[in-house]
Motif scaffolding. Structure first.
Motif, mmCIF file in Angstrom:
data_model
loop_
_atom_site.group_PDB
_atom_site.id
_atom_site.type_symbol
_atom_site.label_atom_id
_atom_site.label_comp_id
_atom_site.label_asym_id
_atom_site.label_seq_id
_atom_site.Cartn_x
_atom_site.Cartn_y
_atom_site.Cartn_z
ATOM 1 N N ASP A 20 2.713 4.919 3.651
ATOM 2 C CA ASP A 20 3.012 3.797 2.771
ATOM 3 C C ASP A 20 2.223 3.519 1.774
ATOM 4 O O ASP A 20 2.197 2.163 1.783
ATOM 5 C CB ASP A 20 3.179 3.015 4.061
ATOM 6 C CG ASP A 20 2.057 2.794 4.852
ATOM 7 O OD1 ASP A 20 1.262 3.453 4.687
ATOM 8 O OD2 ASP A 20 2.005 1.782 5.848
ATOM 9 N N SER A 21 1.538 4.175 1.167
ATOM 10 C CA SER A 21 0.504 3.441 0.352
ATOM 11 C C SER A 21 0.385 4.613 -0.696
ATOM 12 O O SER A 21 0.896 5.780 -0.697
ATOM 13 C CB SER A 21 -0.929 3.495 0.879
ATOM 14 O OG SER A 21 -1.546 4.669 0.965
ATOM 15 N N LEU A 39 8.890 2.468 2.484
ATOM 16 C CA LEU A 39 8.810 1.190 1.990
ATOM 17 C C LEU A 39 8.620 0.112 2.947
ATOM 18 O O LEU A 39 8.763 -0.948 2.554
ATOM 19 C CB LEU A 39 10.114 1.254 1.236
ATOM 20 C CG LEU A 39 10.288 2.127 0.143
ATOM 21 C CD1 LEU A 39 11.605 2.052 -0.716
ATOM 22 C CD2 LEU A 39 9.144 1.782 -0.959
ATOM 23 N N TRP A 40 8.463 0.484 4.270
ATOM 24 C CA TRP A 40 8.100 -0.634 4.979
ATOM 25 C C TRP A 40 6.747 -1.095 5.276
ATOM 26 O O TRP A 40 6.500 -1.961 6.286
ATOM 27 C CB TRP A 40 8.819 -0.251 6.622
ATOM 28 C CG TRP A 40 8.221 0.988 7.090
ATOM 29 C CD1 TRP A 40 7.314 1.292 7.843
ATOM 30 C CD2 TRP A 40 8.895 2.474 7.107
ATOM 31 N NE1 TRP A 40 7.117 2.609 8.201
ATOM 32 C CE2 TRP A 40 8.193 3.274 7.587
ATOM 33 C CE3 TRP A 40 10.434 2.741 6.233
ATOM 34 C CZ2 TRP A 40 8.293 4.544 7.511
ATOM 35 C CZ3 TRP A 40 10.348 4.247 6.346
ATOM 36 C CH2 TRP A 40 9.464 4.884 6.912
ATOM 37 N N MET A 42 2.942 -2.094 3.574
ATOM 38 C CA MET A 42 2.364 -3.412 2.798
ATOM 39 C C MET A 42 2.485 -3.161 1.462
ATOM 40 O O MET A 42 2.286 -4.081 0.644
ATOM 41 C CB MET A 42 0.903 -3.800 3.242
ATOM 42 C CG MET A 42 0.175 -2.741 2.901
ATOM 43 S SD MET A 42 -1.888 -3.033 3.530
ATOM 44 C CE MET A 42 -2.113 -4.369 2.148
ATOM 45 N N PHE A 43 2.732 -2.100 0.575
ATOM 46 C CA PHE A 43 2.683 -1.918 -0.651
ATOM 47 C C PHE A 43 4.027 -2.016 -1.198
ATOM 48 O O PHE A 43 5.095 -1.545 -0.824
ATOM 49 C CB PHE A 43 2.267 -0.497 -1.054
ATOM 50 C CG PHE A 43 0.751 -0.489 -0.821
ATOM 51 C CD1 PHE A 43 -0.176 -0.876 -1.818
ATOM 52 C CD2 PHE A 43 0.223 0.186 0.379
ATOM 53 C CE1 PHE A 43 -1.602 -0.711 -1.615
ATOM 54 C CE2 PHE A 43 -1.028 0.200 0.464
ATOM 55 C CZ PHE A 43 -1.887 -0.208 -0.512
ATOM 56 N N PRO A 44 4.066 -2.477 -2.442
ATOM 57 C CA PRO A 44 5.363 -3.260 -3.023
ATOM 58 C C PRO A 44 6.079 -1.675 -3.393
ATOM 59 O O PRO A 44 5.494 -0.671 -3.955
ATOM 60 C CB PRO A 44 5.422 -4.159 -4.201
ATOM 61 C CG PRO A 44 3.636 -3.919 -4.578
ATOM 62 C CD PRO A 44 3.253 -3.340 -3.098
ATOM 63 N N ARG A 45 7.448 -1.538 -3.545
ATOM 64 C CA ARG A 45 8.028 -0.231 -3.984
ATOM 65 C C ARG A 45 7.735 0.018 -5.247
ATOM 66 O O ARG A 45 7.529 1.153 -5.482
ATOM 67 C CB ARG A 45 9.672 -0.960 -4.110
ATOM 68 C CG ARG A 45 10.577 0.228 -4.686
ATOM 69 C CD ARG A 45 12.124 -0.367 -4.982
ATOM 70 N NE ARG A 45 12.635 -0.440 -3.589
ATOM 71 C CZ ARG A 45 13.472 0.195 -2.927
ATOM 72 N NH1 ARG A 45 13.593 1.669 -3.568
ATOM 73 N NH2 ARG A 45 13.917 0.090 -1.702
ATOM 74 N N GLU A 46 7.409 -0.830 -6.175
ATOM 75 C CA GLU A 46 7.034 -0.359 -7.580
ATOM 76 C C GLU A 46 5.709 0.448 -7.513
ATOM 77 O O GLU A 46 5.548 1.535 -8.227
ATOM 78 C CB GLU A 46 6.718 -1.746 -8.639
ATOM 79 C CG GLU A 46 8.145 -2.449 -8.816
ATOM 80 C CD GLU A 46 8.648 -3.288 -7.697
ATOM 81 O OE1 GLU A 46 7.629 -3.661 -6.663
ATOM 82 O OE2 GLU A 46 9.367 -3.661 -7.723
ATOM 83 N N ALA A 47 4.603 0.007 -6.670
ATOM 84 C CA ALA A 47 3.558 0.376 -6.612
ATOM 85 C C ALA A 47 3.671 2.079 -5.844
ATOM 86 O O ALA A 47 3.019 3.027 -6.766
ATOM 87 C CB ALA A 47 2.420 -0.245 -5.693
ATOM 88 N N ASP A 58 13.623 3.243 2.971
ATOM 89 C CA ASP A 58 13.434 1.895 3.633
ATOM 90 C C ASP A 58 13.415 1.824 5.155
ATOM 91 O O ASP A 58 13.042 0.731 5.506
ATOM 92 C CB ASP A 58 14.917 0.844 3.122
ATOM 93 C CG ASP A 58 14.923 0.835 1.604
ATOM 94 O OD1 ASP A 58 13.774 0.133 1.068
ATOM 95 O OD2 ASP A 58 15.807 1.042 0.863
#
Length: 69
Positions: A20-21, A39-40, A42-47, A58
């Motif tokens: 998730d990172s 995607l659940w 703390m990092f945004p989808r774009e990152a 998701d």
């Protein structure tokens, strides 16, 4: 990751590394694994997308579906 694959007797190319990172995706890609961006976290989808994961999910349900389990 490579040590884990070795201990399991698996080639990295036969494995999926879920993280998730961005650092998780970088590590999995560098090891030669397929990578799944969770995607659940703390990092945004774009990152996460910027690190070029094999696929993005998701939810755990979507991850299981993509893996056929």
């Amino acid at each position: 990751i490579l040590m884990g694959c070795e201990r399991l007797g698996l080639e990295p190319a036969a494995c999926v590394y879920v993280g998730d990172s961005p650092f998780d995706i970088q590590a999995g890609n560098a090891a030669g694994c397929a990578t799944a961006a969770a995607l659940w976290g703390m990092f945004p989808r774009e990152a996460l997308a910027a690190e070029r994961p094999t696929f993005m999910c998701d939810s755990l349900t979507e991850l299981a579906d993509r893996l056929g389990i």
